[in-house]
Write an enzyme that holds these catalytic residues in place. Structure first.
Site, PDB file in Angstrom:
ATOM      1  N   CYS A   1      10.628  53.129  19.923  1.00  0.00           N
ATOM      2  CA  CYS A   1      11.503  54.187  20.433  1.00  0.00           C
ATOM      3  C   CYS A   1      12.075  55.021  19.288  1.00  0.00           C
ATOM      4  O   CYS A   1      13.237  55.452  19.328  1.00  0.00           O
ATOM      5  CB  CYS A   1      12.623  53.605  21.297  1.00  0.00           C
ATOM      6  N   ALA A   2      11.251  55.232  18.291  1.00  0.00           N
ATOM      7  CA  ALA A   2      11.594  56.101  17.160  1.00  0.00           C
ATOM      8  C   ALA A   2      10.312  56.801  16.731  1.00  0.00           C
ATOM      9  O   ALA A   2       9.884  56.732  15.580  1.00  0.00           O
ATOM     10  CB  ALA A   2      12.184  55.289  16.008  1.00  0.00           C
TER      11      ALA A   2
END
Length: 472
Positions: A393-394
Site C-alpha cells: 500500500c505504498a
C-alpha cells in the site's frame, strides 16, 4: 472512577514486562503451531508486524478484566455506563501522556491511521495547500487528493519526489513551501518511519522547515509509535496519527492527536449522536444543530471503548517496559537480519537513505531469480514463517525503489506473475517487542536455504495469490 472500580478493570503488569531488555514481551499467538506442506508442524514465526502486530498479553488481560463491566459511553446513568465513561476519558489522558501532547491538544479516537488522516483532510481550511512526499503509505497519500477532488473544495495537493537522503527531504520541502503561490494555509504530511524500508524520517527538521514557512505538519506515526517514543511537543508536530492494531492493540481503534483550532472550526467528521450537543426542529420543518466543541465533535456514534482502552493499555505496557530497552533489543534483532541478508548475494535490500540510515524493525527486499510472492509463499508453507509480499500500500515508493516505470503492472498483495516470473513486488519482514530471537534466526536460515536450494514444493497462482499445490 472509584478505587474499587479501578481495581476491578486493571490487570497487574507481568514480571516479563520489566525484563523487556532481555526477553520479548508476551504476546498472543506466541505458541501457535502451524502445519508445513513438507510434513509436521512448527511454532509460527509472525514476522508481519508492520501490517498488524499481535496483541500484547498485557493488553488482552486488561481488556478481559474490563469486559464484564462494559457499558455505554456518555450515554447512561448506571454504574457500568459511568465506569465505562470514566475509563474512556482516562484512556484519552493516558494516550496524551504517551504521545507527549501539549496541554491544549485534543486526542480524538478514530478507527485507524487511515480514518484519522481522512478526518484531518475533511477539517482542512478552505484554500489549504497540502505537501506530501510520494513515499507515503496510501493512508497518508490519498486522503488529501480525495478532499481536493471534491466539487466544492479549493484544497490543492503537491506531491514531492522521493528524497534520497534525510537532508534532501528537508531541502525539497523548504523549496516547495517557499515557492508556493498563493501564500495561505498549508499542511505537510510525513511518515515517521517507512512501512516499506523501516527508515526513520527527519521529523523534527521537517517540522521546523514547515513552521518556518507558515505551514503545519501532521506525522503518520503508524510505523514509528510501536518501535520508538513519539513526542508531539518535542518534535513540534501539529498532529500525529496512529493505529491500535500496529501498537499491539488490535481492537479496531486509532488516534488523531494535536491542535484543536482546525478541528473545532470544521464540520463534524460524522453527523450523529455524540457529536451533537443540541438538535431542534425549525418552523420550516428542518433541524438546527449545535455541535460539541470538544473531542466529541468528531466522535459521533457509540465509542469503541474496548478498542480505546486497549490502546491505552498498550501505551502503558510499552512505557512500563521502558522504550530504551525495547529499542535496544529491536536494534539487535534488526542487526542480525541485516547481517544475515547481506551475506546472501542474491538478496537486495530496499532503501531510500542508504545502509547507514536509522531504521525500525521493518525491512523489504527482493531476491534475484524469484517472484517475491513465490518466495513469501515458500517461507510460509515450508518454514512456518509469515511475512508480507506486494507493494505494501505504498505503490509509488516501491515502484521508485524497484526502478519500475509508472505504467508497469503491479498490485498490492495480488501479484499477477506466476512463480518464477518477474513481478513488481517485494518481500517485507517486520518484527517488534514480541519477536523471539529464534524467529529471526529461523527467518535468516530459511532465506539462505531457499536461495541456495530452491523450494521443496510446487506452487501455483490462485486468486491472485501464490499457493502450494495440493498433494495428489
Amino acid at each position: 472512577m472509584s478505587a474499587h472500580a479501578t481495581a476491578a478493570v486493571t490487570a497487574t503488569p507481568s514480571e516479563a514486562v520489566a525484563a523487556a531488555a532481555a526477553q520479548p514481551l508476551p504476546v498472543l499467538g506466541r505458541d501457535v503451531s502451524v502445519p508445513l506442506v513438507t510434513g509436521g508442524e512448527v511454532v509460527y514465526a509472525a514476522l508481519d508486524y508492520a501490517a498488524s502486530a499481535p496483541a500484547l498479553q498485557r493488553v488482552w488481560d486488561d481488556v478481559a478484566a474490563y469486559a464484564p463491566y462494559y457499558g455505554s459511553v456518555h450515554r447512561g446513568a448506571g454504574y457500568l455506563s459511568q465506569l465505562s465513561t470514566d475509563l474512556f476519558e482516562n484512556s484519552r489522558a493516558d494516550v496524551a501522556e504517551f504521545l507527549g501532547c501539549r496541554a491544549d491538544d485534543q486526542v480524538i479516537f478514530t478507527r485507524s491511521t487511515t480514518d484519522s488522516l481522512n478526518l484531518l483532510a475533511a477539517a482542512l481550511p478552505r484554500g489549504t495547500r497540502v505537501f506530501v512526499f510520494e513515499t507515503e503509505h496510501h493512508a497518508s497519500l490519498l486522503p488529501w487528493e480525495r478532499r481536493a477532488a471534491s466539487a466544492s473544495s479549493d484544497v490543492t495537493v503537491s506531491y514531492l519526489d522521493a528524497p534520497r537522503t534525510p537532508a534532501q527531504a528537508v531541502e525539497t520541502l523548504e523549496k516547495a513551501l517557499a515557492d508556493r503561490e498563493p501564500y495561505g494555509p498549508a499542511l505537510v504530511c510525513v511518515t515517521g518511519a517507512s512501512n516499506v524500508t523501516g527508515e526513520v524520517w527527519p521529523v523534527r527538521e521537517l517540522a521546523a522547515a514547515a513552521h518556518a514557512h507558515g505551514a503545519r505538519i501532521v506525522l503518520d506515526a503508524a510505523q514509528l509509535a510501536p518501535h520508538h517514543p513519539v513526542d508531539v511537543a518535542a518534535s513540534d508536530v501539529d498532529w500525529v496519527a496512529f493505529s491500535g492494531h500496529k501498537l499491539y492493540a488490535p481492537f479496531g481503534s486509532g488516534v488523531l492527536a494535536g491542535r484543536r483550532d482546525w478541528l473545532l472550526a470544521a464540520e463534524p467528521y460524522l453527523a450523529g449522536g455524540g457529536a451533537s450537543r443540541r438538535v431542534e426542529r425549525r418552523a420550516d420543518g428542518g433541524v438546527d444543530v449545535e455541535w460539541h466543541e470538544t473531542e466529541a465533535r468528531h466522535e459521533a456514534g457509540s465509542p469503541n471503548v474496548i478498542g480505546v482502552y486497549a490502546i491505552a493499555a498498550a501505551c502503558k505496557a510499552l512505557t512500563e517496559a521502558g522504550f530504551d530497552a525495547l529499542v535496544e533489543r529491536e536494534q539487535r534483532l534488526l542487526a542480525r537480519v541485516r547481517e544475515g541478508l547481506a551475506a546472501i548475494p542474491e538478496v537486495k535490500v530496499l532503501s531510500l537513505f542508504g545502509d547507514d540510515a536509522p531504521r525500525v524493525g521493518v525491512l523489504s527486499f527482493v531476491v534475484e531469480g524469484w517472484n517475491s510472492s513465490h518466495f513469501a509463499a515458500a517461507l510460509s508453507a515450508e518454514y512456518g514463517i509469515g511475512v508480507r509480499d506486494g507493494l505494501f500500500c505504498a505503490h509509488p515508493l516501491v515502484r521508485t525503489l524497484l526502478g519500475a516505470e509508472s505504467d508497469e503492472v503491479g498490485e498490492c498483495g495480488a501479484p499477477e506473475a506466476a512463480p518464477g516470473e518477474r513481478s513488481l513486488n517485494a518481500i517485507r519482514v517486520s518484527f517488534g517487542a514480541g519477536t523471539p530471537d529464534e524467529h529471526i534466526d529461523r527467518f535468516v536460515a530459511a532465506v539462505r536455504e531457499l536461495v541456495a536450494s530452491g523450494a521443496k514444493w510446487s506452487y501455483r497462482t490462485e486468486g491472485g495469490r501464490c499457493v502450494p499445490v495440493s498433494a495428489a
